[in-house]
Scaffold this active site. Structure first.
Site: not given
Ligand code: ATP
Ligand code: MG
Length: 185
Positions: A40, A126
């Protein structure tokens, strides 16, 4: 609950992207790959939010799409954040697009006042393909830049909805679920 606002891709595009990256997964880089159904474009990460605020966030999502048009997104080009000496995220690029920026601004405009201020860094659209493992070291990624530059994937997809997503961190990785879907016109 852990929430974010995203654009999701049609299943066939997610599959095609997953296939395109298979050669990369076959290499032994210490990268945790996003499952195909999880690919996504994040417009805004909201983080942990109290369940009681769901209504408020749904309303903000609705306002954020007001007048928003369906977006043709041009996907292509592979890279990493922050850089090849210390890659954390492997991604496929999304070409800059005025309608996409407008929508992203709309999201910031509506969610900012609710206590989700804009990120301090520029919006770099991205799709995250994978994330470096926690204890990966720089030398584990030797050859990654070359491998990425050899990859081919070009696709234009029309995105028709803006989605409020819920992320559940499970042992096998994050699982995403659409909480609310707002149609672009
Ligand atoms: P994991 O944390 O288990 O590696 P994930 O990053 O896909 O998995 P989440 O951390 O819940 O899951 O993130 C959900 C979405 O939000 C993802 O697209 C992630 O890249 C984005 N995201 C997470 N943390 C941030 C942040 N601090 N700033 C911007 N985008 C974020
Ligand atoms: Mg994360």
């Amino acid at each position: 609950m852990r929430l974010f606002v995203a654009l999701n891709l049609p299943d066939v595009v997610r599959r095609a992207l997953w296939e395109a990256a298979s050669a990369l997964r076959d290499r032994d880089f210490p990268i945790k790959w996003v499952r195909p159904e999880g690919l996504h474009l994040t417009l805004k990460f909201l983080g942990e939010v109290d369940d009681a605020r769901e209504r408020e966030l749904r309303d903000a999502l609705q306002r954020a799409v007001a007048g928003g048009k369906t977006l043709p997104l041009v996907l292509g080009g592979f890279g990493v954040f922050p850089d090849f000496s210390r890659p954390r995220v492997v991604w496929v690029g999304v070409a800059p697009d005025p309608a996409l920026e407008l929508l992203q601004h709309g999201v910031e405009r509506e969610f900012g006042p609710l206590g989700f201020p804009p990120e301090g860094r520029a919006f770099r659209p991205h799709l995250t393909l994978g994330r470096a493992g926690r204890d990966a070291r720089a030398r584990d990624f030797e050859g990654l830049e070359t491998a990425l530059s050899a990859m081919r994937f070009e696709e234009t997809v029309v995105v028709e909805t803006l989605d409020l997503m819920r992320s559940t961190l499970e042992r096998g990785g994050a699982v995403y679920q659409v909480l609310q879907r707002e149609r672009l016109s």
